[in-house]
Design a protein around this motif. Sequence first.
Motif: not given
Length: 623
Positions: A362, A364-366, A368-369, A385-387, A398
Amino acid sequence: MADDNAMVRRQRLLADFGEFALRSENLDEILHEACRLVAEALGTARAKILEIQEGGQSFLVRAGIGWDPGIVGELRLPMGEQSSESYSITAGRPVIMRDIRAEDRFSVPEFMRAAGVVASVNAPILLPGGKAFGLLQADDTRPREFGQEDAEFLRTYTIILGPVIDRLLKLGQLRLAEERFRLTVETALDYAIFVTDRDDQITDWLPGAAAVFGWTAEEVAGRPGAVLFTPEDRAKGEPRKEVLTAMEHGWAPNIRWHLRKDGSRVFIEGSLRALHDEAGELRGFLKIGRDATDRRAAEERLRESEERFRQFGEASSDLIWMRDAATLGFEYLSPAFEPIYGRSREEQLADNTLESWAALVHADDREMVVQRLLSVRDGARANFEFRILRPPDGELRWIRNTDFPLPDQSGRVRRLAGIAKDVTEEKASAARLEVLVAELQHRGRNLLGVVSAVAGRTLGQVGPVEHFRSRLQALSRAQGLLSQSGSDTVEVGALIGAELEAYAQAEPPKVTINGPKVRLTSRQVQNFALALHELTTNAVKYGALKGEEGQLSVRWFIGQTGRGRRSLVLEWEETGYEVPPEAGRRGYGRELIEKALSYALRATTDYRLDAKGVRCRIELPLA
């Protein structure tokens, strides 16, 4: 007569040198003796041998007599174009200098002038094949009329000396080769090397073979090479097959288990080679093999470890992955990648970049990952955790990742590994649990209100405690159905069945129940269950369920309210029995049906009691 005596003396000296050369294998001794005998034969005080070195760029005074220390074995002379030495090598014939003080043809080395040399004669030393080794030179500190006979004597001497030098040089090379071979075979104890004759009988057993197989040379001499094969290989005729292959093709692979003297087994990786003489006739076989037992055991352990890892990865419902620390591309993906990410492993590994995988994350999570992966590459561990958005339908899932570094022996991170778990359902369950807790609190408050109302109506009319208890049990059954469903809804048929199942006679044809699956919310269930309870208890006390004559029909269907909303329509009909007078009394149950349902659930009801029985119609809007 004097010339004849000189000739005889020189011939005797040549013979003496020949005898000495046959007895000695030391090149320096022979060269020194050659210089001594030449000086004696020519009656000079000095003689020397110059050896060509540095690829033909210089001479080394290799041997000599009559020279000061620091000359023989030490002094090097450039092979200048103007020197008599270089000219003699190039022309291939002797050079005579009768008086170097008046010499204008060649330059004279300074060390010869310093030693007081006046006259000199030399001749080139040629090895078999014509290659120049150097030259033999006789020097005299007195004016000397070296003649042609002196030059020819030197030339004859060098003709004898050349083959002697060649033999000793080759002998030295052979000894060096033999020494290198000896050192090799004596120190290479991991390699079993031995020789067999044409019948494959062991003739030469080198130290490596003794170290690997445990037999001494005396113990295996004359035994067949097959003694080293395992019993099962001997039974299959493998020793003979190996020999025949080597005879036909020149060599045969020898990669198999062998026997040691103590009966244990050693895995050998090597070959058997056929040995032929110059005429091509088979003389025997050379067998060379390396002890690979430890390496093979390590490889077997590695294969077993990899197989266990593969089985673990193949069986795991969680995704197990491994990345290269430098590129962050995947090195391994377990089969769980496909059901979790919705993309085949082959497709992901074909476009094996961090960017291609991050595109599934996702937006919005990229970032951070990626930052978490980089921190793991720096040696940290990460749980996060990420989406992701699964192709091709974009379903959101998730993922919970546990990432950790895999360092090498030096501590440098070479790989990243991790376990990924799809926690979408877990997330949904947790969210739903929060909703259900809130709903349970709300439902509890509503239930207490209903209980309070039931108590007030029942006890306020001085009704029996049993009536209050039975109504509480009806509420309990409704709550039980809500709990069993795992949600906040209950199916209508289940509610009706729960009320009627306590009565054994409530079976076809006395009782018929029919309707589709319709679910009521928890707010509707409590009041609707009380209404069903009142209808059921009245039927047991006064109606169709009291005796054996009556019949009860309960059916329901989906209708539509006047405002166009879906509604549940339930029809309760009791027939075939004599209605007692007391059944017409208006009590709490009828009041609940006709008033409470309308107030609490916005239902419309029609309750009729006459001589034919009870007919009740309830219609309530569905959520």
